[in-house]
Design an enzyme around this catalytic site. Structure first.
Site, PDB file in Angstrom:
ATOM      1  N   HIS A  56       7.074   3.961  12.428  1.00 51.77           N
ATOM      2  CA  HIS A  56       7.025   4.083  10.975  1.00 51.77           C
ATOM      3  C   HIS A  56       7.892   4.984  10.372  1.00 51.77           C
ATOM      4  CE1 HIS A  56       4.503   3.510   7.010  1.00 51.77           C
ATOM      5  NE2 HIS A  56       5.295   4.315   6.811  1.00 51.77           N
ATOM      6  N   ASN A  80      10.340   4.737   2.763  1.00 50.97           N
ATOM      7  CA  ASN A  80      10.117   3.585   3.611  1.00 50.97           C
ATOM      8  C   ASN A  80      11.516   2.763   4.017  1.00 50.97           C
ATOM      9  OD1 ASN A  80       7.443   3.719   4.509  1.00 50.97           O
ATOM     10  ND2 ASN A  80       6.957   2.968   2.375  1.00 50.97           N
ATOM     11  N   HIS A 107      10.742   6.631   8.231  1.00 48.62           N
ATOM     12  CA  HIS A 107      11.206   6.702   6.690  1.00 48.62           C
ATOM     13  C   HIS A 107      12.885   7.034   6.695  1.00 48.62           C
ATOM     14  CE1 HIS A 107       7.339   7.699   4.396  1.00 48.62           C
ATOM     15  NE2 HIS A 107       7.193   6.554   5.152  1.00 48.62           N
ATOM     16  N   CYS A 156      10.574   9.187  -1.547  1.00 48.35           N
ATOM     17  CA  CYS A 156       9.913  10.147  -0.820  1.00 48.35           C
ATOM     18  C   CYS A 156       8.991  11.183  -1.582  1.00 48.35           C
ATOM     19  CB  CYS A 156      10.809  10.966   0.133  1.00 48.35           C
ATOM     20  SG  CYS A 156      10.182  12.410   1.070  1.00 48.35           S
ATOM     21  N   ARG A 208       0.653  -1.159   0.158  1.00 47.57           N
ATOM     22  CA  ARG A 208      -0.176   0.031  -0.017  1.00 47.57           C
ATOM     23  C   ARG A 208       0.961   1.120  -0.184  1.00 47.57           C
ATOM     24  NH1 ARG A 208      -0.689   4.889   2.344  1.00 47.57           N
ATOM     25  NH2 ARG A 208      -0.404   3.580   4.418  1.00 47.57           N
ATOM     26  N   ASP A 209       1.669   1.573   0.998  1.00 48.73           N
ATOM     27  CA  ASP A 209       2.276   2.735   1.153  1.00 48.73           C
ATOM     28  C   ASP A 209       3.388   2.699   0.402  1.00 48.73           C
ATOM     29  OD1 ASP A 209       4.341   4.331   4.180  1.00 48.73           O
ATOM     30  OD2 ASP A 209       3.173   5.182   2.256  1.00 48.73           O
TER      31      ASP A 209
END
Lengths: 383, 410
Positions: A289, A331, A291, A322, A97-98
């Site tokens: 979470h 990520n 990055h 990003c 998803r992300d």
């Protein structure tokens, strides 16, 4: 519940019973020879030298002493209040998803489904499958229904999906979702630019979602973005993060994932932020979470683990750049996280080789090299 | 090399597993930092970042006892009603007392961290195409202007082995008078040492291995033979008051032997220390270390060599170096080796990265409020310079992010 504790407990108490025997065998390996040189440990890393260890129940103590550590160190070991059972860290895989949502070229449904299958086969317990945000905003995930159909028979994992509002929630339930996720920002400017509404308005929408979810006994995961910095406002104060996290927790989220959206956090800032959030949300409900935009994610994760966090979000192969810094990474790569966790003795349930294969698969489809240094190093041996 | 797809597990070590070692870090020292660190302002201006001088006060906050870390006991947790906030989360202060924790999160982190820049030597020596002397000299000058206090300039190893650094004498002649920065050079033996001194070197470095196999394959002799050679170097150096830095390679894993146990590393570090090295840099040559293996390795070495004489040299081959560096700082290490833009891949895994990027390290250190005296903008410029010559993208995520950033405030 998302990654329910009783499910986890059963799984890793079984594994740890097996593992305990195995670890004991492996650990009682070192003795200090006369010349001060330690003999090599036995271990299972492929290609490494192996030597059968003498089983010696006193070895642990002799190791402590033999390493010329102070007597206090042995005392520390004795003062342990926990046993040597490996602790479990839950990986929440957000690649499908992300990760994929930032891809310009539409990835076919079959590829998405296969990626999810491979991730689950590698042992990942939670995979964020897709999003029921309007396809107008995220065209990549317009096939959310089809993806949900494709994965409905996959066992042994949970598949939360993003739901921006009640309408999205209802569509998710209709498509068979059993977990949903909602997404607030700690920065007002980011909320307006990313969600087109204020923080307050977004939380109002989410209350509707959590009420409906509660009626359906569907667990809800809450995300807070910009927990350290915002691309518009700059530094985000920990109290703001705590406010939003607290709201999400109060409205019934089973887990709150704290996201450093632009990857600028370092352990000091993370410390302050976590400290603030912990005043309103218990630690076992928190996930991190980070990055890796500035390469800081793993050190932030280490710090979080030291603080007691046991849920980490990551994306296989570092999928998802990003959007705020062209060419920059986004990520943190799941392979790199799992490598570190395994090296520290945490239990993750993840088979690193199979995970690397899943990453290879999606990178091959996307036509780009892996964003994971662990995967790159592993695959380099074959070149 | 056998790649380590399964990392070395901590359970191999004395008595404590990884979680226990992790728990040896106290939760009691989580420090707030002030809201306005200099870094945010400097990031507003993009690349015109100053050094972390403004962070003096910030870091002091780290070292004081903080608000006690508040944890909710899991067994007694009751879910908040939807109408109000959850129950007050009170600290269970007794937990920390029972844990036997030794290391506070930030208490032992040194205020000033010295960066030893190894790009011009360790980085460039792996490059196939020979880089002109003029480029190397300009590269070193640019690095020096960024405030780096130690830059490993070149190596007096035989050009037969390292053709890239065959111009060592010319490089030294050009940079030896640079002020404000020390320029150690690698010297494998007495002959190399004499050549280095003749060329104007004021500081040298020697390079031993904790792995017998790696010693044989890398420097063509056993560990003991190499130590004997180095004793000749350190004796000669002592006579003319030239400081010697010692490197230990393969401190966690070896491309041939696999796992290397901490006592072996401690032994080599002890020998180097006793023969007169003022600093010992512990190198994870193939980048396989994780905090789980770094902690016992450092503990073993720190039991013998004072922590202020130790440096860490992690490779980022598996992406693990920054977390390893953080742990090392927490244990009191105050010197970190790095290479601008991550120059210098891993010769044991084709295409894999090697050295950790100095920019990424400095970003973390400045974020923690630590002083480095390094100007990030000038450091980025040095990295850009060498990358544009080598024709490749930056190996530093910080550099890429800052270059591509369209933030208005970051």
């Amino acid at each position: 519940m998302l990654g329910s504790r009783s499910w986890n407990k059963q799984l890793y108490s079984l594994r740890s019973a097996v593992g305990k025997f195995f670890f004991q065998w492996k650990t009682d390996a070192q003795t200090i020879g006369r010349d001060g040189e330690a003999r090599r440990y036995l271990h299972v890393v492929k290609g490494m030298t192996r030597e059968a260890p003498p089983l010696n129940t006193n070895t642990r103590r002799s190791i402590s002493n033999g390493l010329s550590s102070s007597p206090k160190r042995t005392a520390d070991a004795k003062d342990k209040v926990w046993d040597s059972t490996p602790e479990f860290v839950k990986i929440v895989e957000v690649g499908p998803r992300d990760g994929l949502q930032n891809e310009k070229k539409i990835v076919p449904t079959s590829v998405k489904v296969k990626l999810i299958e491979m991730l689950v086969s590698s042992g990942i317990p939670v995979v964020e499958a897709t999003s029921f945000v309007s396809p107008k905003w995220v065209p990549q995930l317009a096939d959310a229904n089809e993806v949900m159909l494709g994965i409905k028979n996959i066992q042994n994992a949970r598949f939360p999906v993003l739901t921006p509002n009640l309408k999205g929630f209802e569509a998710a339930i209709a498509a068979g979702a059993k977990d949903v996720a909602i997404f607030a920002a700690a920065s007002e400017s980011f909320s307006k630019s990313n969600l087109n509404c204020s923080i307050g308005d977004s939380l109002a929408r989410y209350r509707d979602v959590t009420i409906a979810a509660n009626n359906h006994s569907i667990p809800v995961r809450g995300y807070v973005s910009c927990v350290v910095g915002c691309p518009v406002e700059g530094y985000v104060s920990p109290s703001k993060v705590a406010d939003v996290a607290g709201e999400l927790y109060d409205m019934g989220c089973a887990e709150i994932s704290l996201g450093d959206t632009i990857g600028v956090g370092t352990p000091g800032e993370v410390s302050k932020m976590l400290n603030a959030v912990l005043s309103v949300v218990p630690i076992d409900k928190l996930a991190v979470h980070f990055h890796d935009t500035y390469g800081q994610a793993l050190s932030n994760i280490l710090f979080s683990l030291q603080s007691g966090i046991r849920v980490i979000d990551s994306a296989v192969s570092g999928l998802g750049g990003c959007p705020y810094a062209k060419g920059a990474s986004g990520n943190i790569a799941t392979e790199d996280v799992v490598y570190m966790l395994k090296g520290m003795g945490f239990e993750t349930n993840v088979d690193l080789k199979m995970l690397i294969s899943a990453g290879e698969y999606i990178c091959r489809h996307l036509g780009r090299p892996s964003g994971s240094k662990t995967a790159t190093a592993y695959l380099a041996k074959d070149s | 090399m056998s790649s380590m797809e399964e990392p070395i597990c901590l359970d191999k070590f004395s008595g404590l597993n990884g979680i226990d070692q992790l728990r040896s870090f106290s939760s009691n020292a989580c420090q707030p930092i002030s809201e306005d660190t200099g870094r945010w302002n400097c990031c507003n201006e993009g690349r015109s970042c100053g050094s972390s001088n403004s962070s003096n006060e910030d870091f002091e906050e780290y070292r004081q006892e903080p608000v006690v870390w508040r944890r909710q006991r899991r067994s007694s947790l009751k879910r908040a009603s939807s109408l109000g906030r959850g129950p007050a989360l009170n600290s269970d202060a007794n937990n920390t007392a029972k844990d036997g924790r030794k290391y506070k999160f930030f208490k032992d982190v040194p205020r000033f961290v010295k960066i030893v820049e190894v790009g011009p030597r360790d980085g460039l020596q792996n490059e196939k195409a020979i880089i002109p002397t003029a480029v190397k000299i300009k590269f070193i000058r640019k690095l020096a202007s960024s405030g780096l206090s130690v830059i490993e300039a070149t190596s007096f190893v035989s050009p037969k082995w390292i053709p890239q650094l065959a111009d060592a004498v010319d490089v030294m002649n050009a940079v030896k008078n640079l002020t404000g920065t020390r320029l150690p050079v690698l010297t494998p033996n007495l002959k190399g040492f004499n050549a280095a001194i003749a060329a104007g070197a004021k500081e040298v470095a020697i390079f031993a291995s904790a792995s017998e196999s790696f010693s044989k394959s890398n420097i063509n002799c056993t560990i003991e033979e190499s130590l004997a050679r180095f004793r000749a170097v350190t004796s000669a150096a002592k006579e003319i008051s030239v400081p010697v830095r010692g490197y230990v390679s393969c401190v966690v894993g070896c491309p041939v032997e696999g796992y290397i146990s901490p006592p072996k590393v401690a032994y080599i570090a002890k020998e180097l220390h006793e023969m007169g090295c003022f600093e010992i840099s512990l190198g994870d040559t193939i980048g396989v270390a994780t905090p789980g293996t770094v902690l016992p390795m450092l503990e073993a070495v720190m039991a013998i060599v004072p922590v202020e004489k130790l440096a860490v040299h992690f490779h980022d081959t598996y992406g693990q170096s920054l977390s390893n560096i953080l742990l090392s700082l927490q244990m009191g290490i105050s010197t970190v080796d790095a290479s601008v833009s991550g120059v210098g891949g891993c010769p044991y895994a084709k295409g894999a990265s090697g050295n950790v990027a100095t920019e990424d390290v400095v970003f973390m250190l400045h974020g923690l409020g630590l002083k480095t005296n390094v100007d990030m903008a000038k450091l980025l410029s040095a990295g850009e310079y060498i990358n544009s010559y080598l024709g490749r993208p930056a190996g530093s995520k910080t550099a890429v992010a800052l270059a591509g950033s369209c933030y208005s405030k970051i």
